[in-house]
Design an enzyme around this catalytic site. Structure first.
Site, PDB file in Angstrom:
ATOM      1  N   LYS A   1      82.627  65.937  16.917  1.00 52.03           N
ATOM      2  CA  LYS A   1      82.251  64.765  17.719  1.00 52.03           C
ATOM      3  C   LYS A   1      82.868  64.813  19.104  1.00 52.03           C
ATOM      4  CE  LYS A   1      81.342  61.475  14.012  1.00 52.03           C
ATOM      5  NZ  LYS A   1      81.730  60.175  13.433  1.00 52.03           N
TER       6      LYS A   1
ATOM      7  N   LYS B   1      73.724  69.988   7.492  1.00 56.59           N
ATOM      8  CA  LYS B   1      73.545  68.795   6.659  1.00 56.59           C
ATOM      9  C   LYS B   1      72.559  67.812   7.303  1.00 56.59           C
ATOM     10  CE  LYS B   1      77.008  65.636   8.227  1.00 56.59           C
ATOM     11  NZ  LYS B   1      78.189  64.860   8.164  1.00 56.59           N
TER      12      LYS B   1
ATOM     13  N   LYS C   1      72.260  61.565  10.599  1.00 55.68           N
ATOM     14  CA  LYS C   1      71.649  60.502  11.402  1.00 55.68           C
ATOM     15  C   LYS C   1      71.531  60.910  12.862  1.00 55.68           C
ATOM     16  CE  LYS C   1      73.720  56.629   8.844  1.00 55.68           C
ATOM     17  NZ  LYS C   1      74.925  55.791   8.858  1.00 55.68           N
TER      18      LYS C   1
HETATM   19  P1  AMP Z   1      77.850  57.711   7.429  1.00 53.70           P
HETATM   20  O1  AMP Z   1      76.464  57.317   7.681  1.00 53.70           O
HETATM   21  O2  AMP Z   1      78.259  58.937   8.156  1.00 53.70           O
HETATM   22  O3  AMP Z   1      78.813  56.587   7.508  1.00 53.70           O
HETATM   23  O4  AMP Z   1      77.847  58.175   5.909  1.00 53.70           O
HETATM   24  C1  AMP Z   1      77.752  57.265   4.833  1.00 53.70           C
HETATM   25  C2  AMP Z   1      77.991  58.032   3.547  1.00 53.70           C
HETATM   26  O5  AMP Z   1      76.918  58.961   3.332  1.00 53.70           O
HETATM   27  C3  AMP Z   1      79.276  58.865   3.557  1.00 53.70           C
HETATM   28  O6  AMP Z   1      79.891  58.742   2.291  1.00 53.70           O
HETATM   29  C4  AMP Z   1      78.802  60.260   3.792  1.00 53.70           C
HETATM   30  O7  AMP Z   1      79.653  61.222   3.212  1.00 53.70           O
HETATM   31  C5  AMP Z   1      77.439  60.261   3.095  1.00 53.70           C
HETATM   32  N1  AMP Z   1      76.541  61.248   3.688  1.00 53.70           N
HETATM   33  C6  AMP Z   1      76.143  61.317   4.994  1.00 53.70           C
HETATM   34  N2  AMP Z   1      75.292  62.351   5.183  1.00 53.70           N
HETATM   35  C7  AMP Z   1      75.154  62.957   3.961  1.00 53.70           C
HETATM   36  C8  AMP Z   1      74.410  64.091   3.500  1.00 53.70           C
HETATM   37  N3  AMP Z   1      73.634  64.799   4.315  1.00 53.70           N
HETATM   38  N4  AMP Z   1      74.501  64.411   2.188  1.00 53.70           N
HETATM   39  C9  AMP Z   1      75.276  63.696   1.339  1.00 53.70           C
HETATM   40  N5  AMP Z   1      76.000  62.625   1.709  1.00 53.70           N
HETATM   41  C10 AMP Z   1      75.950  62.249   3.004  1.00 53.70           C
END
Ligand code: AMP
Ligand code: TRP
Length: 326
Positions: free
Chosen positions: A114, A194, A197
Site C-alpha cells: 500500500k 488475489k 477490491k
Molecule cells: P477487506 O475488504 O480487505 O477488509 O477484507 C475483508 C475480509 O475479506 C478479510 O478477512 C480478508 O482477509 C478477506 N478477503 C479479502 N480478499 C479476499 C480474497 N481474495 N480471498 C479470501 N478472502 C479475502
C-alpha cells in the site's frame, strides 16, 4: 453454564465487497454465530489510511454494513457496529503502539504494497496495531479472516503476549480462523493474484451485488489455462483451480466430485455450471440487500455502538489499571 468463546472480525469500507470477502471471511462470520459470542465491525478508521473522499466513505460504510447484514450477520445474535463509534479501540491502540516494534511494522506485506501505491503515512504503518486493538479490546479468542491477514494476526498475538508479560495476563492469544478452501480467492482475470477490491479491472471480481447476467459474463470471460481438462492443480491450472474452489463453495460439494463430473466436458460447459452456481448463491444476498433500508441499518448500528462502548470500556478499565493509569 460455561461462557462462550469470543470472536471478533472487521472489514474495511473501501470498495465494494466481492465473493473473495464472502468465501474467505464473511461466511465464517455468519457460521460462527451459532457457537461463539460474536462481535463484528465495519472498520471505518482503517479505511482512512489510504487517500479517500469523505462523502464516499460515508456511503461505503453504510453499504458495507448493509451487506454484512444481508449475508446473514444477525444483530440479535452478534454485536455489530462502526469502529469509529467506539473510541476505546483507538485508546487501546495507543497503549499497544508502545509495545510494537517499528521494524516489525515495516516488514508487513500490506504496508509495503500500500505504501508503494499511495505513499507512506504513519497511519498506514500503525494500521495493524489498530487491528490488534480491535481484537484485544474484545478479548477475542478467534478471528475469522482470509489468508491475507495472517501477518497482521501474528502481530496481534505478539502484542497480546508482550502486554501480558509486561503488565499481567489480561488478553487471550487470538487464533486465526480461515476456511480450508477459499482462504485466498484469486482474480478472475489474473488467477495468480488475489481477488481484490482495488484491482482496476471490474471483471476481475464478482461483487455481492452483481446480477445474474453480470455474474455469467464475468465467469465466461474468466482467464482459464491451456489444455482442456478440468483439474485441480494450482501450478499448472490456476484459473481452473480457482473456479473449482468457487464452485465448491457455492454448491457445498467436494472438489473431487466436481472434477469427476466435469473432467472431460470442456471448459465452456464447466464455466456455465460455475456461473449458474454462483448466480444462485448470490441471488438471495442481493435480494436481502435490496430489501434493507438505510434507516434499518442506521438503527442496528446505533444500538450496536452503545453496547460496543460498554463492553470495550470494561476491558479498558482493567487495561488502564494494569498500565498505571487509574
Ligand atoms: P477487506 O475488504 O480487505 O477488509 O477484507 C475483508 C475480509 O475479506 C478479510 O478477512 C480478508 O482477509 C478477506 N478477503 C479479502 N480478499 C479476499 C480474497 N481474495 N480471498 C479470501 N478472502 C479475502
Ligand atoms: N485488516 C483487515 C482487512 O484488511 C480488516 C480488519 C481491521 C480486521 N481490524 C480487524 C480484521 C480486526 C479482523 C479483525 O481485511
Amino acid at each position: 453454564m460455561t461462557e462462550r468463546r469470543r470472536v471478533f472480525s472487521g472489514a474495511q469500507p473501501t470498495g465494494e465487497p466481492h465473493i473473495g470477502n464472502l468465501i474467505g471471511a464473511l461466511n465464517n462470520w455468519v457460521a460462527m454465530q451459532d457457537d461463539y459470542d460474536t462481535v463484528y465491525c465495519v472498520v471505518d478508521l482503517h479505511a482512512m489510511t489510504v487517500p479517500y473522499v469523505p462523502s464516499e466513505l460515508e456511503k461505503e460504510r453504510r453499504q458495507l454494513a448493509k451487506m454484512v447484514l444481508s449475508v446473514g450477520v444477525d444483530p440479535s445474535r452478534s454485536l455489530f457496529y462502526y469502529q469509529s463509534d467506539v473510541p476505546q479501540h483507538v485508546e487501546l491502540a495507543w497503549v499497544l503502539t508502545t509495545l510494537a516494534g517499528v521494524g516489525q511494522l515495516e516488514r508487513m506485506t500490506q504496508y509495503k504494497e500500500k505504501s508503494d501505491r499511495t505513499g507512506q503515512s504513519f497511519g498506514l504503518l500503525a494500521y495493524p496495531v489498530l487491528m490488534a486493538a480491535d481484537i484485544l479490546v474484545h478479548k477475542a479468542h478467534a478471528v475469522p479472516v482470509g489468508d491475507d491477514q495472517t501477518q497482521h494476526l501474528e502481530l496481534t498475538r505478539d502484542l497480546a503476549e508482550r502486554f501480558n508479560s509486561r503488565y499481567g495476563e489480561l488478553f487471550p492469544i487470538p487464533e486465526r480462523i480461515t476456511p480450508e478452501i477459499g482462504a485466498r480467492v484469486m482474480s478472475l482475470t489474473e488467477p495468480t493474484s488475489k481477488m481484490s477490491k482495488s484491482d482496476p479491472s471490474p471483471r476481475s471480481r464478482i461483487l455481492l451485488t452483481d446480477d445474474d447476467d453480470q455474474i455469467v459474463a464475468k465467469v465466461r470471460a474468466a482467464v482459464t489455462d491451456t489444455g482442456a481438462e478440468v483439474a485441480y492443480d494450482w501450478t499448472a491450472k490456476p484459473g481452473i483451480s480457482n473456479l473449482l474452489e468457487i464452485y465448491s463453495f457455492f454448491t457445498g460439494r467436494p472438489i473431487p466430485d466436481l472434477i469427476a463430473e466435469h473432467r472431460d466436458g470442456g471448459y465452456g460447459a464447466f464455466k456455465e455450471a460455475v456461473a449458474q452456481a454462483v448466480a444462485e448463491g448470490i441471488r438471495p444476498i442481493r435480494k436481502a440487500y435490496e430489501a434493507l433500508s438505510d434507516e434499518e441499518v442506521a438503527q442496528v448500528m446505533s444500538v450496536g455502538a452503545e453496547r460496543g462502548r460498554e463492553l470495550a470500556e470494561g476491558t479498558m478499565m482493567t487495561v488502564r489499571e494494569a498500565v498505571g493509569l487509574s
